[in-house]
Design an enzyme around this catalytic site. Sequence first.
Site, short mmCIF file in Angstrom:
data_model
loop_
_atom_site.label_atom_id
_atom_site.label_comp_id
_atom_site.label_asym_id
_atom_site.label_seq_id
_atom_site.Cartn_x
_atom_site.Cartn_y
_atom_site.Cartn_z
N LYS A 22 2.45 1.03 -5.62
CA LYS A 22 3.76 1.70 -4.86
C LYS A 22 4.32 0.51 -4.06
CE LYS A 22 3.12 4.19 -1.19
NZ LYS A 22 3.87 3.79 0.25
N ASN A 23 3.47 -0.05 -3.12
CA ASN A 23 4.13 -0.94 -2.35
C ASN A 23 4.56 -2.32 -2.86
OD1 ASN A 23 3.62 0.93 -0.32
ND2 ASN A 23 2.14 0.31 0.56
N ARG A 93 10.68 5.37 4.49
CA ARG A 93 10.98 4.32 5.46
C ARG A 93 11.35 3.12 4.64
NH1 ARG A 93 8.61 1.98 8.12
NH2 ARG A 93 9.60 1.68 10.19
N CYS A 117 7.25 7.19 12.32
CA CYS A 117 6.97 8.10 11.64
C CYS A 117 5.17 8.56 12.24
CB CYS A 117 6.52 7.77 10.14
SG CYS A 117 5.04 6.46 10.11
N ARG A 122 7.18 2.22 14.58
CA ARG A 122 7.58 1.14 13.25
C ARG A 122 8.96 0.89 13.29
NH1 ARG A 122 4.98 3.97 8.41
NH2 ARG A 122 5.19 1.82 7.35
N ASP A 308 -4.38 0.32 5.48
CA ASP A 308 -4.04 1.56 4.24
C ASP A 308 -5.36 2.08 3.98
OD1 ASP A 308 -1.09 0.42 2.87
OD2 ASP A 308 -1.61 1.34 5.08
N VAL A 330 -3.35 -2.46 13.63
CA VAL A 330 -2.12 -2.77 12.81
C VAL A 330 -1.11 -1.52 13.40
CG1 VAL A 330 -0.58 -2.52 10.95
CG2 VAL A 330 -2.93 -3.82 10.78
N ARG A 400 3.35 11.23 -2.63
CA ARG A 400 4.31 10.06 -2.31
C ARG A 400 3.69 8.79 -2.82
NH1 ARG A 400 5.80 8.85 3.38
NH2 ARG A 400 6.57 7.09 2.30
C1 EPZ Z 1 3.98 -1.69 4.95
O1 EPZ Z 1 4.54 -1.19 5.88
C2 EPZ Z 1 3.28 -0.56 4.07
N1 EPZ Z 1 4.63 0.12 3.49
C3 EPZ Z 1 2.27 0.17 4.63
O2 EPZ Z 1 1.77 1.14 3.91
C4 EPZ Z 1 1.39 -0.77 5.37
O3 EPZ Z 1 0.40 0.30 6.00
C5 EPZ Z 1 1.88 -1.59 6.04
O4 EPZ Z 1 2.80 -2.46 5.51
C6 EPZ Z 1 0.79 -2.42 6.86
O5 EPZ Z 1 0.16 -3.10 5.71
C7 EPZ Z 1 5.09 -0.54 2.40
O6 EPZ Z 1 4.91 -1.47 1.87
C8 EPZ Z 1 6.36 0.31 1.72
P1 EPZ Z 1 4.72 -3.80 8.83
P2 EPZ Z 1 5.50 -2.05 6.84
O7 EPZ Z 1 5.98 -4.20 9.27
O8 EPZ Z 1 6.04 -2.87 6.14
C9 EPZ Z 1 5.22 -3.75 13.49
C10 EPZ Z 1 1.31 3.10 2.73
O9 EPZ Z 1 0.40 3.73 3.20
N2 EPZ Z 1 6.43 -4.28 13.33
O10 EPZ Z 1 3.74 -4.67 8.09
O11 EPZ Z 1 6.52 -1.03 7.69
C11 EPZ Z 1 4.83 -2.53 13.08
O12 EPZ Z 1 5.09 -1.56 14.18
C12 EPZ Z 1 2.20 2.54 3.78
O13 EPZ Z 1 1.73 2.77 1.63
C13 EPZ Z 1 7.28 -4.55 14.38
O14 EPZ Z 1 6.92 -4.49 15.48
O15 EPZ Z 1 4.38 -2.25 8.04
C14 EPZ Z 1 3.47 -2.43 12.94
O16 EPZ Z 1 2.74 -2.46 14.02
C15 EPZ Z 1 1.81 3.06 5.18
N3 EPZ Z 1 8.65 -4.77 14.27
C16 EPZ Z 1 3.18 -3.99 12.59
O17 EPZ Z 1 4.32 -4.71 12.81
C17 EPZ Z 1 9.14 -5.11 12.96
O18 EPZ Z 1 10.48 -5.29 12.72
C18 EPZ Z 1 2.98 -4.09 10.99
O19 EPZ Z 1 3.97 -3.39 10.26
C19 EPZ Z 1 8.23 -4.72 11.82
C20 EPZ Z 1 7.01 -4.25 11.92
#
Ligand code: EPZ
Length: 421
Positions: A22-23, A93, A117, A122, A308, A330, A400
């Site tokens: 998916k990702n 998202r 969320c 996020r 995840d 994370v 999803r």
């Molecule tokens: C991706 O989300 C995945 N989603 C998530 O999978 C996964 O849990 C996550 O990466 C971590 O591996 C998709 O790929 C569609 P991040 P993402 O930006 O990109 C902070 C699932 O279950 N951050 O890597 O949104 C954030 O708050 C989903 O399939 C900022 O502060 O996660 C978090 O604490 C859930 N500012 C950390 O970084 C930003 O601009 C990692 O988030 C961006 C992120």
Amino acid sequence: MDKLIITGGTQLSGELRIAGAKNAALPILAAALLSEEPVTIGNIPHLHDITTTMQLLGQMGVRLTIDEKMNIEVDCCEINKFEAPYELVKTMRASILVLGPLLARYGQACVSLPGGCAIGTRPVDIHLDALLKMGAEIKVEGGYIHAKASRLKGCKLVLEKVTVTGTENLLMAAVLAEGTTIIENAAKEPEVSDLAHFLNAMGAKITGIDTGVLVIEGVEKLGKKDLYYKILPDRIETGTYLVAAAITRGKIKVKDVRPATLDAVLDKLTEAGAEITIGEDWIELDMHGRRPKAVNIRTAPYPAFPTDMQAQFTAMNAVADGVGVITETVFENRFMHVQEMQRMGANIQLESNTAICTGQKKLTGAPVMATDLRASASLVLAGLVAEGDTLVDRIYHIDRGYDHIEEKLAQMGATIRRIPR
Ligand code: EPZ
């Protein structure tokens, strides 16, 4: 709202084919916006998030043709709208992933802020700060990101946090930028690498894939005639079903997988007492009927243990032999599944971002509620091993991210069925 009812007590056994990731599918479908030629993407999982992404692209004027094998042809030759509306973004998202490609190819984008969320606030500040550095003009107003750029300029970006979709958005922004972009502290998740390989297949010039430092030499345009790209297998779906077998003391073989993307997860399953056998594109797990042993987990960006998979291992620790400590580094609020498991008799103490799980010999089935994608999967896993019936509500979260979860578990012996609303 659909529910799932699970009657626990069966040891899972059998074989299972794993779907595409998916990702990886979400960013790669968004990246197709960059292509001047129609492109066909294969091994697309049959998930609600994919449907949402197709709606998102379709309302921009993208022509999408899907066949019975879940190959999707994406034709972006007649795009007439550069917007990701709140109605769609609030349900997914990852819609933020159209920001980079729209800016890169069309010089404009109007994307609803994803908002938080259940698992955390996020933010997307890292995405936006980097695009500003690349010369984009960005205004956040009325819950929308209004962005434009005559042509983005390559530059050196050092991301203050590892962000998966942040890295993906910036990769897609950089491939058509003027000059070279360097992204340091880039995410190394296999899905990010799959996107980079897809972009290179369309003619991009990306090096440093898998290293954490991505170097992108901007090109004038992207697109190859008759390009077909197959999405990599879903490592989180793979891990989820392996835990389903471990928690029920069973034996399963998962096929069409990429074992090398699961090293941290397989190490922890081995530590829990599973016998793991690996082939080129398959993994077999055998518990020999034994109760899993408790394991300590600390989530972190790839290649460390994936966040995840945290909820699924919390479920396994809930019935494991011993005490397992799980630390989530994370996301700030990714233990909502804990209180639901406590209602099933789990002994889990939460202390800030740590869950201390004292394994119980048994859990008792109960009505529980899903709050996010992986938490909902973990409640199904707990139901597989609980005595009696577990009713999991709000399973739209599951749909999803998991393709036909009840059919896949039932074919391995689980007693599970969907109760339509
Ligand atoms: C991706 O989300 C995945 N989603 C998530 O999978 C996964 O849990 C996550 O990466 C971590 O591996 C998709 O790929 C569609 P991040 P993402 O930006 O990109 C902070 C699932 O279950 N951050 O890597 O949104 C954030 O708050 C989903 O399939 C900022 O502060 O996660 C978090 O604490 C859930 N500012 C950390 O970084 C930003 O601009 C990692 O988030 C961006 C992120």
